[in-house]
Design an enzyme around this catalytic site. Sequence first.
Site, PDB file in Angstrom:
ATOM      1  N   ALA A  12      43.898  37.756  29.865  1.00 37.32           N
ATOM      2  CA  ALA A  12      43.281  38.864  31.065  1.00 37.32           C
ATOM      3  C   ALA A  12      43.803  40.064  30.281  1.00 37.32           C
ATOM      4  O   ALA A  12      43.006  41.020  29.923  1.00 37.32           O
ATOM      5  CB  ALA A  12      43.407  38.590  32.603  1.00 37.32           C
ATOM      6  N   CYS A  44      41.341  32.119  36.962  1.00 36.96           N
ATOM      7  CA  CYS A  44      40.692  32.039  38.230  1.00 36.96           C
ATOM      8  C   CYS A  44      39.706  31.136  38.499  1.00 36.96           C
ATOM      9  O   CYS A  44      39.433  30.836  39.648  1.00 36.96           O
ATOM     10  CB  CYS A  44      40.146  33.502  38.427  1.00 36.96           C
ATOM     11  SG  CYS A  44      41.341  34.909  38.179  1.00 36.96           S
ATOM     12  N   TYR A 431      22.188  50.802  56.888  1.00 35.99           N
ATOM     13  CA  TYR A 431      21.571  49.680  57.988  1.00 35.99           C
ATOM     14  C   TYR A 431      20.140  49.181  57.620  1.00 35.99           C
ATOM     15  O   TYR A 431      19.464  50.063  57.327  1.00 35.99           O
ATOM     16  CB  TYR A 431      21.878  50.303  59.416  1.00 35.99           C
ATOM     17  CG  TYR A 431      20.901  49.653  60.237  1.00 35.99           C
ATOM     18  CD1 TYR A 431      21.039  48.318  60.721  1.00 35.99           C
ATOM     19  CD2 TYR A 431      20.042  50.333  60.961  1.00 35.99           C
ATOM     20  CE1 TYR A 431      19.968  47.654  61.497  1.00 35.99           C
ATOM     21  CE2 TYR A 431      19.135  49.827  61.866  1.00 35.99           C
ATOM     22  CZ  TYR A 431      18.964  48.604  62.240  1.00 35.99           C
ATOM     23  OH  TYR A 431      18.192  48.129  63.247  1.00 35.99           O
TER      24      TYR A 431
HETATM   25  C1  LIG Z   1      44.505  28.946  39.452  1.00 35.38           C
HETATM   26  C2  LIG Z   1      44.599  30.454  39.500  1.00 35.38           C
HETATM   27  C3  LIG Z   1      43.485  31.020  40.013  1.00 35.38           C
HETATM   28  C4  LIG Z   1      43.421  32.535  40.106  1.00 35.38           C
HETATM   29  N1  LIG Z   1      42.616  33.012  40.751  1.00 35.38           N
HETATM   30  C5  LIG Z   1      42.439  34.491  40.734  1.00 35.38           C
HETATM   31  C6  LIG Z   1      41.718  35.149  41.461  1.00 35.38           C
HETATM   32  O1  LIG Z   1      40.593  34.595  42.004  1.00 35.38           O
HETATM   33  N2  LIG Z   1      41.672  36.685  41.409  1.00 35.38           N
HETATM   34  C7  LIG Z   1      42.447  37.337  40.722  1.00 35.38           C
HETATM   35  O2  LIG Z   1      42.501  38.675  40.791  1.00 35.38           O
HETATM   36  N3  LIG Z   1      43.339  36.569  39.922  1.00 35.38           N
HETATM   37  C8  LIG Z   1      43.541  35.228  39.937  1.00 35.38           C
HETATM   38  N4  LIG Z   1      44.623  34.557  39.440  1.00 35.38           N
HETATM   39  C9  LIG Z   1      45.579  35.310  38.672  1.00 35.38           C
HETATM   40  C10 LIG Z   1      45.145  35.618  37.510  1.00 35.38           C
HETATM   41  O3  LIG Z   1      44.431  34.479  36.651  1.00 35.38           O
HETATM   42  C11 LIG Z   1      46.352  36.417  36.570  1.00 35.38           C
HETATM   43  O4  LIG Z   1      46.823  37.489  37.119  1.00 35.38           O
HETATM   44  C12 LIG Z   1      45.982  36.531  34.927  1.00 35.38           C
HETATM   45  O5  LIG Z   1      45.643  35.595  34.531  1.00 35.38           O
HETATM   46  C13 LIG Z   1      47.134  37.444  34.558  1.00 35.38           C
HETATM   47  O6  LIG Z   1      46.818  37.846  33.172  1.00 35.38           O
HETATM   48  P1  LIG Z   1      47.895  37.915  31.853  1.00 35.38           P
HETATM   49  O7  LIG Z   1      47.141  38.321  30.635  1.00 35.38           O
HETATM   50  O8  LIG Z   1      48.739  39.021  32.452  1.00 35.38           O
HETATM   51  O9  LIG Z   1      48.655  36.621  31.962  1.00 35.38           O
HETATM   52  P2  LIG Z   1      48.284  35.099  31.318  1.00 35.38           P
HETATM   53  O10 LIG Z   1      47.056  34.998  31.901  1.00 35.38           O
HETATM   54  O11 LIG Z   1      49.325  34.377  32.077  1.00 35.38           O
HETATM   55  O12 LIG Z   1      48.237  35.345  29.877  1.00 35.38           O
HETATM   56  C14 LIG Z   1      49.386  35.531  29.098  1.00 35.38           C
HETATM   57  C15 LIG Z   1      49.340  34.928  27.860  1.00 35.38           C
HETATM   58  O13 LIG Z   1      50.351  35.183  27.113  1.00 35.38           O
HETATM   59  C16 LIG Z   1      50.584  33.884  26.375  1.00 35.38           C
HETATM   60  N5  LIG Z   1      52.167  34.036  25.834  1.00 35.38           N
HETATM   61  C17 LIG Z   1      53.164  34.079  26.702  1.00 35.38           C
HETATM   62  N6  LIG Z   1      54.341  34.242  26.078  1.00 35.38           N
HETATM   63  C18 LIG Z   1      53.773  34.302  24.532  1.00 35.38           C
HETATM   64  C19 LIG Z   1      54.660  34.451  23.301  1.00 35.38           C
HETATM   65  N7  LIG Z   1      55.961  34.467  23.186  1.00 35.38           N
HETATM   66  N8  LIG Z   1      54.078  34.373  22.240  1.00 35.38           N
HETATM   67  C20 LIG Z   1      52.686  34.178  22.284  1.00 35.38           C
HETATM   68  N9  LIG Z   1      51.814  34.246  23.416  1.00 35.38           N
HETATM   69  C21 LIG Z   1      52.606  34.130  24.546  1.00 35.38           C
HETATM   70  C22 LIG Z   1      50.603  32.673  27.309  1.00 35.38           C
HETATM   71  O14 LIG Z   1      50.163  31.607  26.432  1.00 35.38           O
HETATM   72  C23 LIG Z   1      49.188  33.242  28.033  1.00 35.38           C
HETATM   73  O15 LIG Z   1      47.854  33.016  27.471  1.00 35.38           O
HETATM   74  C24 LIG Z   1      44.704  33.186  39.311  1.00 35.38           C
HETATM   75  C25 LIG Z   1      45.273  32.636  38.571  1.00 35.38           C
HETATM   76  C26 LIG Z   1      45.460  31.114  38.662  1.00 35.38           C
HETATM   77  C27 LIG Z   1      46.721  30.350  37.926  1.00 35.38           C
END
Ligand SMILES: Cc1cc2nc3c(=O)[nH]c(=O)nc-3n(C[C@H](O)[C@H](O)[C@H](O)COP(=O)(O)OP(=O)(O)OC[C@H]3O[C@@H](n4cnc5c(N)ncnc54)[C@H](O)[C@@H]3O)c2cc1C
Length: 454
Positions: A12, A44, A431
Amino acid sequence: MPRRIVIIGANAAGVSAAAFARKTDRKAEITLIEKDKYAGYSRCGLPFVIGGEIPSLKNIILYPPSYYKMMKFDLRLETEAKGIDLGAKTVKIVDKEGREEELSFDSLIICTGARPWIPPIEGRDKKGVFMLRTIDDAKAIMEAMSTARKAIVIGAGAIGLEVAVGMREKGLDVTIVELLPHVLPLAIDADMAKTIQERLEEHGIRLILGKPVKRIIGDEKVKAVEVDGEELEAHMVVAATGVRANTDLAAEAGLAIGPTGAIKTDFRMRCLDARRQRPVEGVYAAGDCAESIHMVTGLPAVSQLGTTAVRMGKVAGINAAGGYAVFPGVLGSFVTKIFDLEVGSTGITAEMAKRLGMDVVTGMVTHLTKAEYFPGGKQIKVKLVVDKATKRVVGGQVAGGEDVTQRVNTLAVAIQAGMTVYELAMARTAYAPPVADVWEPIVLAADSVLRKLG
Ligand SMILES: Cc1cc2nc3c(=O)[nH]c(=O)nc-3n(C[C@H](O)[C@H](O)[C@H](O)COP(=O)(O)OP(=O)(O)OC[C@H]3O[C@@H](n4cnc5c(N)ncnc54)[C@H](O)[C@@H]3O)c2cc1C
């Protein structure tokens, strides 16, 4: 020479950062490093694939490979960032064949996300205990569900509830165990939680609240879970007990980690130097791995939500590409659906206000989503939390059969704008009988607070 932007983590936050960096600098070389075999998918959506509402895990992959090509992103899948050298401005990466490479950057954006965390419960490593974060986790859960009859979910946050509902929809016998006294304990208050708990129980989900899981029982594989002296038979367990930010790379590089355990950032999503606590030019963090400020409390906070991740990614991407953008902080606005009940909240709860020593006044109403005489209107409950000293709205909770999200969003805007409850009570809402009542429930909740304020 084009600007070199390296982004670690392509989900994300990372993909949003890349898209906004591209909009800001058409010529930049943008490299995305992702250790998983999938990039840019919606975590999500996972619970709804488990529950069968979304037909396939393929549906939640948001961008096809052609998108990365069109945007001229160099996406390296199954490649892990192993180290960051801030002095040399390089990132060491290793691909799945073990080939090492050093990438030089002008700007770096750390979007490493978070990982699920299970408290040290005896037996947590047994076969049949799952967590839900990745596509592979969802596949494993769905496979276990094909033979399991009884499932236990540990944790009644949004993910725990969504998974429990999904498993129940698929016919499993589901029990949720939550350490705190009510469901969604960080997002809503006990009085609002009651409505959700009733709905879960009506649909046959057993709730055990205010009790810890003592241990997970079984030889190699889980057989039962012990709670409050009772052994609950279980063929599978899903632990939805929170997440921890992935900060190892940042910490090892000398970047500051905040009190929430996430990477400290400033208002432009720049990381801070651990020693001097000053922004490091050209180095940003965004998403679940990044700490920000709570817009109501002013305290360091992580929201660890997808909505926050894409917005932080946007700000980091624009800044990393030479533009100027500011991230104002987090409010924790969230919404979910529990069977046919939509639930959401924003800002702080009355329970959180109490823990912070803040004196608040609350107002709650139950109303209808359409004019009373119009067929098909659904019940909706709105709770407002107002700071007694300033009369500002600091939190809102909504639960109902429909139209919850836009009310949560309205309240989020009211909080961000610093509106008082007097101003909210004056809101000029719309409304028409088939879509809304003449009295907007948010306005009625504000009136209820005003009556208490006298
Ligand atoms: C089941 C579930 C349901 C959810 N539902 C909602 C919802 O309805 N609404 C909402 O707002 N949020 C929801 N969330 C939260 C949302 O998914 C997260 O906040 C979001 O995915 C965060 O995005 P991010 O890119 O910060 O982290 P992540 O999605 O965790 O992505 C980080 C990426 O970095 C990669 N990475 C890590 N370290 C390294 C490295 N050293 N080298 C290379 N790659 C690396 C990982 O593999 C990963 O793909 C949900 C989460 C889950 C698990």
